[in-house]
Design a protein around this motif. Sequence first.
Motif, PDB file in Angstrom:
ATOM      1  N   ASN A   1      70.204  78.533  21.596  1.00 27.24           N
ATOM      2  CA  ASN A   1      68.887  77.894  21.655  1.00 27.24           C
ATOM      3  C   ASN A   1      67.799  78.819  21.119  1.00 27.24           C
ATOM      4  O   ASN A   1      66.874  78.379  20.439  1.00 27.24           O
ATOM      5  CB  ASN A   1      68.551  77.472  23.088  1.00 27.24           C
ATOM      6  CG  ASN A   1      69.401  76.318  23.563  1.00 27.24           C
ATOM      7  OD1 ASN A   1      69.808  75.469  22.780  1.00 27.24           O
ATOM      8  ND2 ASN A   1      69.701  76.302  24.843  1.00 27.24           N
TER       9      ASN A   1
ATOM     10  N   LYS B   1      65.416  78.157  17.898  1.00 26.50           N
ATOM     11  CA  LYS B   1      63.964  78.255  18.092  1.00 26.50           C
ATOM     12  C   LYS B   1      63.357  79.228  17.074  1.00 26.50           C
ATOM     13  O   LYS B   1      62.333  78.940  16.451  1.00 26.50           O
ATOM     14  CB  LYS B   1      63.665  78.718  19.512  1.00 26.50           C
ATOM     15  CG  LYS B   1      62.196  78.936  19.778  1.00 26.50           C
ATOM     16  CD  LYS B   1      61.989  79.574  21.132  1.00 26.50           C
ATOM     17  CE  LYS B   1      60.715  80.340  21.105  1.00 26.50           C
ATOM     18  NZ  LYS B   1      60.530  81.205  22.228  1.00 26.50           N
TER      19      LYS B   1
ATOM     20  N   THR C   1      62.129  76.471  24.217  1.00 31.40           N
ATOM     21  CA  THR C   1      63.348  75.854  24.726  1.00 31.40           C
ATOM     22  C   THR C   1      63.019  75.167  26.045  1.00 31.40           C
ATOM     23  O   THR C   1      61.977  75.425  26.654  1.00 31.40           O
ATOM     24  CB  THR C   1      64.456  76.901  24.951  1.00 31.40           C
ATOM     25  OG1 THR C   1      64.046  77.795  25.987  1.00 31.40           O
ATOM     26  CG2 THR C   1      64.779  77.667  23.681  1.00 31.40           C
TER      27      THR C   1
ATOM     28  N   ARG D   1      70.527  68.393  22.728  1.00 32.20           N
ATOM     29  CA  ARG D   1      69.630  69.548  22.749  1.00 32.20           C
ATOM     30  C   ARG D   1      68.366  69.245  21.965  1.00 32.20           C
ATOM     31  O   ARG D   1      68.384  68.546  20.969  1.00 32.20           O
ATOM     32  CB  ARG D   1      70.312  70.771  22.141  1.00 32.20           C
ATOM     33  CG  ARG D   1      71.459  71.249  22.962  1.00 32.20           C
ATOM     34  CD  ARG D   1      72.060  72.473  22.324  1.00 32.20           C
ATOM     35  NE  ARG D   1      73.251  72.851  23.033  1.00 32.20           N
ATOM     36  CZ  ARG D   1      73.578  74.093  23.307  1.00 32.20           C
ATOM     37  NH1 ARG D   1      72.812  75.081  22.922  1.00 32.20           N
ATOM     38  NH2 ARG D   1      74.680  74.359  23.955  1.00 32.20           N
TER      39      ARG D   1
END
Length: 75
Positions: free
Chosen positions: A8, A12, A25, A60
């Motif tokens: 993640n 990002k 996140t 996600r």
Amino acid sequence: MQVFEDWNQKVKKTFNATNPEVVLTVSEAGSLLGLTKDQMKLYVDKNKLTKVPIMRSVHRYLLLKSEIDSIVKTR
């Protein structure tokens, strides 16, 4: 030795490097609001926050930092 980087965080970092909109996140946003990751996911859905989708992943997403900042200010 190769250092482990959370997937993640990697997504990002790539997004923030290529887009003017800063993202967080789900875990980071939750910690700013004092919520767990699971609680934050429910909060996002309940309050209809903007989800920035991640390619090749249905479940996600990233959240807009500007939206989270405005929520933190109003608390």
